[in-house]
Design a protein around this motif. Sequence first.
Motif, mmCIF file in Angstrom:
data_model
loop_
_atom_site.group_PDB
_atom_site.id
_atom_site.type_symbol
_atom_site.label_atom_id
_atom_site.label_comp_id
_atom_site.label_asym_id
_atom_site.label_seq_id
_atom_site.Cartn_x
_atom_site.Cartn_y
_atom_site.Cartn_z
ATOM 1 N N LEU A 110 -9.135 1.674 -2.037
ATOM 2 C CA LEU A 110 -8.128 2.132 -2.614
ATOM 3 C C LEU A 110 -6.593 1.745 -2.360
ATOM 4 O O LEU A 110 -5.907 1.389 -3.073
ATOM 5 C CB LEU A 110 -8.286 3.627 -2.850
ATOM 6 C CG LEU A 110 -7.682 4.405 -4.148
ATOM 7 C CD1 LEU A 110 -8.184 3.789 -5.411
ATOM 8 C CD2 LEU A 110 -8.074 5.735 -4.269
ATOM 9 N N ASN A 111 -6.408 1.722 -1.022
ATOM 10 C CA ASN A 111 -5.087 1.734 -0.627
ATOM 11 C C ASN A 111 -4.825 0.991 0.677
ATOM 12 O O ASN A 111 -6.187 1.073 1.624
ATOM 13 C CB ASN A 111 -4.164 2.761 -0.844
ATOM 14 C CG ASN A 111 -3.937 3.427 0.493
ATOM 15 O OD1 ASN A 111 -4.859 3.754 1.543
ATOM 16 N ND2 ASN A 111 -2.736 3.612 1.051
ATOM 17 N N LEU A 112 -3.731 0.360 1.121
ATOM 18 C CA LEU A 112 -3.689 -0.258 2.500
ATOM 19 C C LEU A 112 -2.320 0.349 2.926
ATOM 20 O O LEU A 112 -1.228 0.373 2.334
ATOM 21 C CB LEU A 112 -3.531 -1.637 2.225
ATOM 22 C CG LEU A 112 -4.582 -2.413 1.686
ATOM 23 C CD1 LEU A 112 -4.338 -4.023 1.609
ATOM 24 C CD2 LEU A 112 -5.965 -2.693 2.738
ATOM 25 N N ASP A 113 -2.379 0.614 4.131
ATOM 26 C CA ASP A 113 -1.049 1.031 5.124
ATOM 27 C C ASP A 113 -1.050 0.435 6.295
ATOM 28 O O ASP A 113 -1.679 1.036 7.183
ATOM 29 C CB ASP A 113 -1.350 2.547 5.350
ATOM 30 C CG ASP A 113 -0.186 3.268 5.925
ATOM 31 O OD1 ASP A 113 0.985 2.765 5.926
ATOM 32 O OD2 ASP A 113 -0.173 4.080 7.087
ATOM 33 N N ILE A 114 -0.828 -0.850 6.114
ATOM 34 C CA ILE A 114 -0.909 -1.656 7.396
ATOM 35 C C ILE A 114 0.505 -1.611 8.076
ATOM 36 O O ILE A 114 1.588 -1.751 7.485
ATOM 37 C CB ILE A 114 -1.121 -3.439 7.169
ATOM 38 C CG1 ILE A 114 -2.531 -3.269 6.234
ATOM 39 C CG2 ILE A 114 -1.197 -4.326 8.177
ATOM 40 C CD1 ILE A 114 -3.004 -4.741 5.702
ATOM 41 N N LEU A 115 0.496 -1.375 9.355
ATOM 42 C CA LEU A 115 1.387 -1.194 10.423
ATOM 43 C C LEU A 115 1.932 -2.301 11.089
ATOM 44 O O LEU A 115 3.062 -2.242 11.730
ATOM 45 C CB LEU A 115 1.086 0.090 11.294
ATOM 46 C CG LEU A 115 0.686 1.272 10.587
ATOM 47 C CD1 LEU A 115 0.241 2.363 11.699
ATOM 48 C CD2 LEU A 115 1.622 2.085 9.601
#
Length: 537
Positions: free
Chosen positions: A492-497
């Motif tokens: 569903l989503n990406l939170d790439i740091l």
Amino acid sequence: LTLPSPPLTASFPTARLSTARDMPILLLPLVLTPLLSLAHYGDPNKVGGCMKDEVKIQIQGLSGDLCSPACSSSDACPTDVPKGVTAQPQCVLKSSTGGQNCALVCTPSTDEGDAQCGDKASCKAIQNIGLCTYDDVPPPPSSAHWVPLQSPTFQEQSVVLGVSFEKNGKIGYAGAGNNNVGATVIKSTDAGQSWEVVHPKNSSKPAFNLYLAAATKSGAQAVVSGIINDLWTIDGGDFFPSISGFLSPAQDAHVLPTGDFGLVGTFGKKSGVAVSKTGLKWDFRTYSNVNSTLYPARYGAFPSENVWYVTAGKFPSSNAMVAAKLENIQPISNNIHFHMDGLEGKYGFSFKENKENDDPVPCSVDPSNCFSAMILKTTDGGSTWDVVYQDKNNSNIYPNGIHCTSETHCVAVLEGETARIIVTRDGGKTWKESMYDTDSKSSLMAVHMVDDNEVWASGGHISSLSFEGRYWHSLDGGDTWVKEAIPGLYILNLDILGKQAGFSTALTFQQGVELLKYRSSNQTEPAVLIQTANKST
């Protein structure tokens, strides 16, 4: 699950139950596997699994799983146990629906230790007793770079659309929906391993909302957007409602280059970006040169203080909107609809596999039953907006995520009757389709550019016969793509740091949620049969 009194007075959290045909009962995280076994309380992970009168259980707060029969009307339990087991069957589990189940009760920290529980099982302490669970639970599927985290407190949620972590990846927030609890904000302080509810503080007063996105500025500062209202915190513990933006659902949230928060969505009758220093009050930077009814804002990218991009568009919604008035359905895409029942406190979602009934027409004919796709750009921080991409060919597509590494280099994803990835390197003057999938069951939701070369996009294939989550990976700035697939999930989503850290949320085919974490891989990525389309649009 709770322990009734008498005979014992401890409490267990909720578990999840689904039938043998994977039709979920959303109130309980138990899996029914009516297979053969030689005795009750056996290993559900062995061939044969549980007996016909048992369910496979995973209990929040305990690792492992077990086979559990139902208690009789007199709270009695079957007394046959696997060979070597000395733990005692007791009627100690009570579901939120009132049903009671049996488990093997053991005594932790004794000389007998795990031997009480038999082969491949161990005695695990929970509150004032111990329970036997089996330790050979198969690991969930993963890909070369993405692996699901074993987080019972995350997996117990009914709905999570996305997570947002601070830059070091330790503290993160997510808007969640939990059956019989309502809408909540959950927080992790250990890189996603465990989560606790931080809002609302009073669980006896559940919130009726659906939280859509989160943005985290620091461990103490975050905002969470919702379809009813938005929330903000400056201490990481107490969340308060915003005083503006009521009934303005924003599906995307960011920390802008200025350090302010930004929400992307429709605010009243206009669409664009809402900006706030803390989330208390929002300043709306909307576009007036485009019809927001035909082109509502969906997602945004913010490569610099003044240059922003917003994807805008819609999908056939006549049927969904009619149903929404009756069943509190919130379609976040043409493929995924979320359900809320404020009276019952239940949350769920459904996948739209068959789109044959859409029968879309041009928006000029019926604006409630059409696709539209546009990308707008501002160079003055939202004061004025220009259209830099528009589908004028009635291609039956609409846009989702967009991300940029500079003011000129951006990647966006679109879906509908086809799924596409488009790239610009000249600030939106031209866009190249670098991936084009004609399969209408293919879906693309999110994209994130790690740098000018490495890009990730995510989505899935929504089909009961081939349901899989898909990560698309590019190492040339979005020109070519390699697929990493994980069966049973929708990404569903990406939170790439950064290049070595990131998180991703997924929905499961069995109506659950998963949190995945990025891992570096030394494996050679396999080739896939994806042709690069060199046409410009």
